[in-house]
Write an enzyme that holds these catalytic residues in place. Sequence first.
Site, PDB file in Angstrom:
ATOM      1  N   ASN A   1       0.832  -1.207   0.000  1.00 54.35           N
ATOM      2  CA  ASN A   1       0.000   0.000   0.000  1.00 54.35           C
ATOM      3  C   ASN A   1       0.867   1.257   0.000  1.00 54.35           C
ATOM      4  O   ASN A   1       1.938   1.302   0.613  1.00 54.35           O
ATOM      5  CB  ASN A   1      -1.002   0.001   1.156  1.00 54.35           C
ATOM      6  CG  ASN A   1      -0.408  -0.253   2.515  1.00 54.35           C
ATOM      7  OD1 ASN A   1       0.597  -0.944   2.643  1.00 54.35           O
ATOM      8  ND2 ASN A   1      -1.024   0.295   3.542  1.00 54.35           N
TER       9      ASN A   1
ATOM     10  N   GLU B   1       0.291   5.220   0.648  1.00 49.34           N
ATOM     11  CA  GLU B   1      -0.662   6.225   1.133  1.00 49.34           C
ATOM     12  C   GLU B   1      -0.288   7.629   0.677  1.00 49.34           C
ATOM     13  O   GLU B   1       0.756   7.848   0.044  1.00 49.34           O
ATOM     14  CB  GLU B   1      -0.754   6.123   2.662  1.00 49.34           C
ATOM     15  CG  GLU B   1      -1.278   4.757   3.082  1.00 49.34           C
ATOM     16  CD  GLU B   1      -1.513   4.624   4.574  1.00 49.34           C
ATOM     17  OE1 GLU B   1      -0.996   5.456   5.355  1.00 49.34           O
ATOM     18  OE2 GLU B   1      -2.225   3.672   4.953  1.00 49.34           O
ATOM     19  N   ASN B   2      -1.180   8.573   0.991  1.00 49.44           N
ATOM     20  CA  ASN B   2      -0.998   9.957   0.565  1.00 49.44           C
ATOM     21  C   ASN B   2      -1.539  10.869   1.657  1.00 49.44           C
ATOM     22  O   ASN B   2      -2.514  10.518   2.329  1.00 49.44           O
ATOM     23  CB  ASN B   2      -1.753  10.181  -0.755  1.00 49.44           C
ATOM     24  CG  ASN B   2      -1.394  11.496  -1.399  1.00 49.44           C
ATOM     25  OD1 ASN B   2      -1.923  12.545  -1.047  1.00 49.44           O
ATOM     26  ND2 ASN B   2      -0.491  11.447  -2.340  1.00 49.44           N
TER      27      ASN B   2
ATOM     28  N   TYR C   1      -5.753  11.669   2.106  1.00 50.29           N
ATOM     29  CA  TYR C   1      -5.975  10.249   2.402  1.00 50.29           C
ATOM     30  C   TYR C   1      -6.633   9.411   1.293  1.00 50.29           C
ATOM     31  O   TYR C   1      -6.177   8.304   1.010  1.00 50.29           O
ATOM     32  CB  TYR C   1      -6.781  10.094   3.697  1.00 50.29           C
ATOM     33  CG  TYR C   1      -6.094  10.566   4.956  1.00 50.29           C
ATOM     34  CD1 TYR C   1      -4.775  11.029   4.956  1.00 50.29           C
ATOM     35  CD2 TYR C   1      -6.771  10.550   6.169  1.00 50.29           C
ATOM     36  CE1 TYR C   1      -4.162  11.476   6.112  1.00 50.29           C
ATOM     37  CE2 TYR C   1      -6.157  10.990   7.341  1.00 50.29           C
ATOM     38  CZ  TYR C   1      -4.852  11.444   7.309  1.00 50.29           C
ATOM     39  OH  TYR C   1      -4.246  11.872   8.456  1.00 50.29           O
TER      40      TYR C   1
ATOM     41  N   CYS D   1      -4.147   0.765  -2.418  1.00 50.37           N
ATOM     42  CA  CYS D   1      -3.963  -0.507  -1.707  1.00 50.37           C
ATOM     43  C   CYS D   1      -2.899  -1.375  -2.379  1.00 50.37           C
ATOM     44  O   CYS D   1      -2.618  -1.241  -3.577  1.00 50.37           O
ATOM     45  CB  CYS D   1      -5.265  -1.289  -1.677  1.00 50.37           C
ATOM     46  SG  CYS D   1      -6.585  -0.545  -0.734  1.00 50.37           S
TER      47      CYS D   1
ATOM     48  N   GLU E   1      -3.031  -4.476  -3.246  1.00 49.48           N
ATOM     49  CA  GLU E   1      -3.524  -5.341  -4.326  1.00 49.48           C
ATOM     50  C   GLU E   1      -3.515  -4.599  -5.661  1.00 49.48           C
ATOM     51  O   GLU E   1      -3.152  -5.154  -6.705  1.00 49.48           O
ATOM     52  CB  GLU E   1      -4.947  -5.811  -4.032  1.00 49.48           C
ATOM     53  CG  GLU E   1      -5.079  -6.682  -2.797  1.00 49.48           C
ATOM     54  CD  GLU E   1      -5.338  -5.891  -1.519  1.00 49.48           C
ATOM     55  OE1 GLU E   1      -4.811  -4.767  -1.380  1.00 49.48           O
ATOM     56  OE2 GLU E   1      -6.054  -6.409  -0.657  1.00 49.48           O
TER      57      GLU E   1
ATOM     58  N   CYS F   1     -10.352  -4.853   0.036  1.00 51.28           N
ATOM     59  CA  CYS F   1     -11.470  -3.897   0.071  1.00 51.28           C
ATOM     60  C   CYS F   1     -12.305  -4.027  -1.212  1.00 51.28           C
ATOM     61  O   CYS F   1     -11.896  -4.665  -2.189  1.00 51.28           O
ATOM     62  CB  CYS F   1     -10.948  -2.473   0.237  1.00 51.28           C
ATOM     63  SG  CYS F   1     -10.292  -1.739  -1.274  1.00 51.28           S
TER      64      CYS F   1
ATOM     65  N   CYS G   1     -10.639  -2.936  -4.465  1.00 52.93           N
ATOM     66  CA  CYS G   1      -9.634  -3.896  -4.944  1.00 52.93           C
ATOM     67  C   CYS G   1     -10.283  -5.143  -5.531  1.00 52.93           C
ATOM     68  O   CYS G   1      -9.771  -5.729  -6.484  1.00 52.93           O
ATOM     69  CB  CYS G   1      -8.682  -4.278  -3.822  1.00 52.93           C
ATOM     70  SG  CYS G   1      -7.510  -2.964  -3.439  1.00 52.93           S
TER      71      CYS G   1
END
Length: 140
Positions: free
Chosen positions: A50, A52-53, A56, A61, A63, A94, A97
């Site tokens: 994953n 992130e930023n 958010y 993710c 996957e 999720c 994904c």
Amino acid sequence: MSNSPLTASELEVLSTKAIAAKATAYCPYSKFRVGACILTQKGECITGANVENVSYPVGTCAERVAFGTAIVAGYKEFKAIAVATDIKPGASPCGMCRQFMREFTTPSFPVYMYDGDGNHTMMTMGELLPNSFGPNDLPK
Ligand code: THU
């Protein structure tokens, strides 16, 4: 195309690489590391984690990072994916994904979910995303 079961050695390689890929996660906000590894039909492994930023929702993710990496590298046929987290039981992909993976997989495609102790459960794409909308469902 249906998916034949993985051999013990294939699963060993796949899980080891997915678990190792947790170390490559960029997750300063959630601190929730996710590693993924895809096994291609020819036995290659493509990993992801994953990313992130600070804004958010922009984060991605593991996957989707792994499948995007595999697709742009030219791989087209996939045998399985392993997803590894530090929690117990292991996390399942999720919804976004699941749809993303559906694009490149069949309902029998196995998704192995590893927990922080290296134990796993497995569900197929068809179980994770029943009655899905797939690439053959758009009218020609
Ligand atoms: N995450 C994944 O990478 N894969 C999953 O299957 C579940 C969630 C990430 C997204 C975010 O970076 C962090 O885990 C917390 O939600």
